[in-house]
Design a protein around this motif. Sequence first.
Motif, PDB file in Angstrom:
ATOM      1  N   TRP A 166      -6.999   0.188  -1.520  1.00  0.00           N
ATOM      2  CA  TRP A 166      -6.779   0.724   0.376  1.00  0.00           C
ATOM      3  C   TRP A 166      -5.805   2.164   0.193  1.00  0.00           C
ATOM      4  CZ3 TRP A 166      -9.320   0.655   4.337  1.00  0.00           C
ATOM      5  CH2 TRP A 166     -10.479  -0.491   4.228  1.00  0.00           C
ATOM      6  N   ALA A 167      -5.063   1.904  -0.628  1.00  0.00           N
ATOM      7  CA  ALA A 167      -3.468   3.055  -1.156  1.00  0.00           C
ATOM      8  C   ALA A 167      -5.084   3.901  -2.043  1.00  0.00           C
ATOM      9  CB  ALA A 167      -2.726   2.896  -2.332  1.00  0.00           C
ATOM     10  N   ILE A 205       1.002  -1.186  -0.300  1.00  0.00           N
ATOM     11  CA  ILE A 205       0.162  -0.102  -0.088  1.00  0.00           C
ATOM     12  C   ILE A 205       1.132   1.392  -0.399  1.00  0.00           C
ATOM     13  CG2 ILE A 205      -1.715   1.506   1.745  1.00  0.00           C
ATOM     14  CD1 ILE A 205      -2.519  -1.335   2.207  1.00  0.00           C
ATOM     15  N   HIS A 206       1.989   1.547   0.538  1.00  0.00           N
ATOM     16  CA  HIS A 206       2.546   2.351   0.863  1.00  0.00           C
ATOM     17  C   HIS A 206       3.375   2.005  -0.356  1.00  0.00           C
ATOM     18  CE1 HIS A 206       6.706   4.287   1.651  1.00  0.00           C
ATOM     19  NE2 HIS A 206       5.978   5.467   3.125  1.00  0.00           N
ATOM     20  N   GLU A 226       2.050  17.640  -1.999  1.00  0.00           N
ATOM     21  CA  GLU A 226       2.285  17.406  -0.572  1.00  0.00           C
ATOM     22  C   GLU A 226       1.716  16.892   0.600  1.00  0.00           C
ATOM     23  OE1 GLU A 226       3.215  21.691   0.662  1.00  0.00           O
ATOM     24  OE2 GLU A 226       3.820  22.379  -0.234  1.00  0.00           O
ATOM     25  N   MET A 227       1.534  15.012  -0.616  1.00  0.00           N
ATOM     26  CA  MET A 227       0.781  13.963   0.539  1.00  0.00           C
ATOM     27  C   MET A 227       1.631  12.860   0.924  1.00  0.00           C
ATOM     28  SD  MET A 227      -2.759  13.324  -1.167  1.00  0.00           S
ATOM     29  CE  MET A 227      -3.665  14.359  -0.980  1.00  0.00           C
ATOM     30  N   LEU A 272       0.107   7.934   8.752  1.00  0.00           N
ATOM     31  CA  LEU A 272      -1.469   7.601   9.115  1.00  0.00           C
ATOM     32  C   LEU A 272      -1.657   5.749   8.237  1.00  0.00           C
ATOM     33  CD1 LEU A 272      -4.547   8.103   9.133  1.00  0.00           C
ATOM     34  CD2 LEU A 272      -5.376   8.330   6.866  1.00  0.00           C
ATOM     35  N   LEU A 273      -0.674   5.624   7.549  1.00  0.00           N
ATOM     36  CA  LEU A 273      -0.116   4.667   7.236  1.00  0.00           C
ATOM     37  C   LEU A 273       0.529   3.859   8.063  1.00  0.00           C
ATOM     38  CD1 LEU A 273       0.704   4.457   3.386  1.00  0.00           C
ATOM     39  CD2 LEU A 273      -0.955   2.909   4.480  1.00  0.00           C
ATOM     40  N   SER A 274       1.214   4.633   8.280  1.00  0.00           N
ATOM     41  CA  SER A 274       2.426   3.898   9.678  1.00  0.00           C
ATOM     42  C   SER A 274       1.429   3.658  10.627  1.00  0.00           C
ATOM     43  CB  SER A 274       2.819   4.772   9.833  1.00  0.00           C
ATOM     44  OG  SER A 274       3.373   4.553  11.803  1.00  0.00           O
ATOM     45  N   LEU A 275      -0.061   4.926  11.229  1.00  0.00           N
ATOM     46  CA  LEU A 275      -1.217   4.971  12.563  1.00  0.00           C
ATOM     47  C   LEU A 275      -1.702   3.322  12.069  1.00  0.00           C
ATOM     48  CD1 LEU A 275      -1.830   6.485  14.848  1.00  0.00           C
ATOM     49  CD2 LEU A 275      -3.181   7.240  13.813  1.00  0.00           C
TER      50      LEU A 275
END
Length: 140
Positions: A47-48, A2-3, A17-18, A25-28
Amino acid sequence: SIHDLCADFWKKYPELEMEKPVSDLLSLIARIPYTTNLLKRGTEPEWASGFIYAIGQMKGIFTRGREEGWKARHIGDFFGVKSEVPQGRAYLIRTELRDVKRSWNEKYEGTIFDGQVDDDWAECMNEWVGEHEYLRNRGW
């Protein structure tokens, strides 16, 4: 992953600027066992698209109706998913984080995002997640 899919997006559109907010957010989500299970429902491109759409909502980059600008269909087209998928996945992310936030607020001060993401994004994510009906009924 996903990353990696999200990275392809923010590399193509650096002006949005994302990179940092999507990574945060992904890490959380990956650190919360309850929300990690969410990612088992669906494909990585779905999901991405949802993570990109979620951050886009927080940043206020999406337009409605006939207005010029970014729309869910643009995100869907990029990831090769139907136009309603990014919105649907972002909604699921928001809903799951509301449940986690509710549990967190029963035990701790502050928000679940404090110390997990940069301070400016902690407040933004907290506002985006919003209040669960349960919280409003308890006067929180």
